[in-house]
Design an enzyme around this catalytic site. Sequence first.
Site, PDB file in Angstrom:
ATOM      1  N   GLY A 269      36.489 -71.558   4.806  1.00  0.00           N
ATOM      2  CA  GLY A 269      37.327 -72.574   4.191  1.00  0.00           C
ATOM      3  C   GLY A 269      37.179 -72.587   2.686  1.00  0.00           C
TER       4      GLY A 269
ATOM      5  N   GLU B  28      40.540 -42.394  -1.617  1.00  0.00           N
ATOM      6  CA  GLU B  28      40.484 -41.276  -0.656  1.00  0.00           C
ATOM      7  C   GLU B  28      41.820 -41.100   0.065  1.00  0.00           C
ATOM      8  OE1 GLU B  28      38.193 -39.441  -1.049  1.00  0.00           O
ATOM      9  OE2 GLU B  28      36.220 -40.380  -1.139  1.00  0.00           O
ATOM     10  N   GLY B  29      42.899 -41.408  -0.629  1.00  0.00           N
ATOM     11  CA  GLY B  29      44.241 -41.345  -0.053  1.00  0.00           C
ATOM     12  C   GLY B  29      44.644 -42.716   0.450  1.00  0.00           C
TER      13      GLY B  29
END
Length: 380
Positions: free
Chosen positions: A340, A364-365
């Site tokens: 919350g 990494e792509g």
Amino acid sequence: MPVTRVMPTEEGDDLIELVRDIAEKELTPRAAAAERDASFPRDVFLTLGRAGLLSLPYPEEFGGGGQSAESYLQVFEEIAAAWASVGVGASVHALSCFPLATYGTQQQKQQWLPDMLSGELLGAYCLSEPHAGSDPAAMRTRAVRSDGGYVINGAKAWTSHGGHADFYTVMARTSDDGGRGISCFLVPADTDGLSPASPENKMGLTGLTTATMNFDDVYVPEERRIGAEGQGLSIALAALDAGRLGIAAVATGLAQAALDVAVEYAKVREAFGKRIIDHQGLGFVLADMAAAVESGRATYLAAARIRDRGKPSTRESSIAKLVATDNAMKVATDAVQVLGGAGYTRDFPAERYMREAKVMQIFEGTNQIQRLVISRHLAR
């Protein structure tokens, strides 16, 4: 709480105990302050390296740990659960060693790999450029033959450990033949003309320095070219298969940490006369978070076992990276929700986990690239 693991060997069990001990003593107590101050923990990488935890994937004859992917990826996960920046850094170092360890000649490996795996040196990987991230074949950094070697000019963006690394594995263009015109080089950090730009001011992983590396007439002897001229892109893509599994493991560790914080909070916070974990609505959120963590772990381990058996694993690595990092983002976001208002403050680490999880879907792509890789394999 500690993850229940089934390691493939007793040595693997010992590794997990070692990394948990280091994490408890060296990583967890320092993570929050270092991330707040954007302080790069070079000494921590020395500690991990000297314990043999940065060289686990590589052959023992060169100082590596000779461990299977199934084992070393779980070590990366444990490190990341304690401190995500260090987990990413461990994966990056392994990635930077991959081209030499896999494509280098025996002489090159004997000459350089032991120092790279000793724990004293830290590596970085230079592939992306400002205009060529998801499309590495469009890179413009160029290596021109000169005096028995190459002179490199250009810039490499988003370099983890940029300015702190001891060596850089660099992809540069050696001809205009598209993806077949790229070559791989191993460049020492103290080479003349190699310099970092100012570090990026990132949303998360602020303990992991990321900077553009500038190459201004950087001379590299021919003996420091890894693989054949023009083989660089295929080397880079093979390295990314391993790197994507590393990030899948790191993302899973981060997700586990977020889940642990949420569960711990939900057990002590009360509302309407009982613990909030005992309210079905929130209990189901936590159950979905736990399922997401376990599915990410199962997915990267399945890909690791295929890789360990020497079978092609590009598709499986992309699936693991996609599933684990998307799950990590969802779990970290839900952890903030479980806490919350407290989750939105820096009194708890949930908000940091949420910021750190986001980049897992990008490097990494990107996960869009992972979907492209997967769909192309399905179309064959």
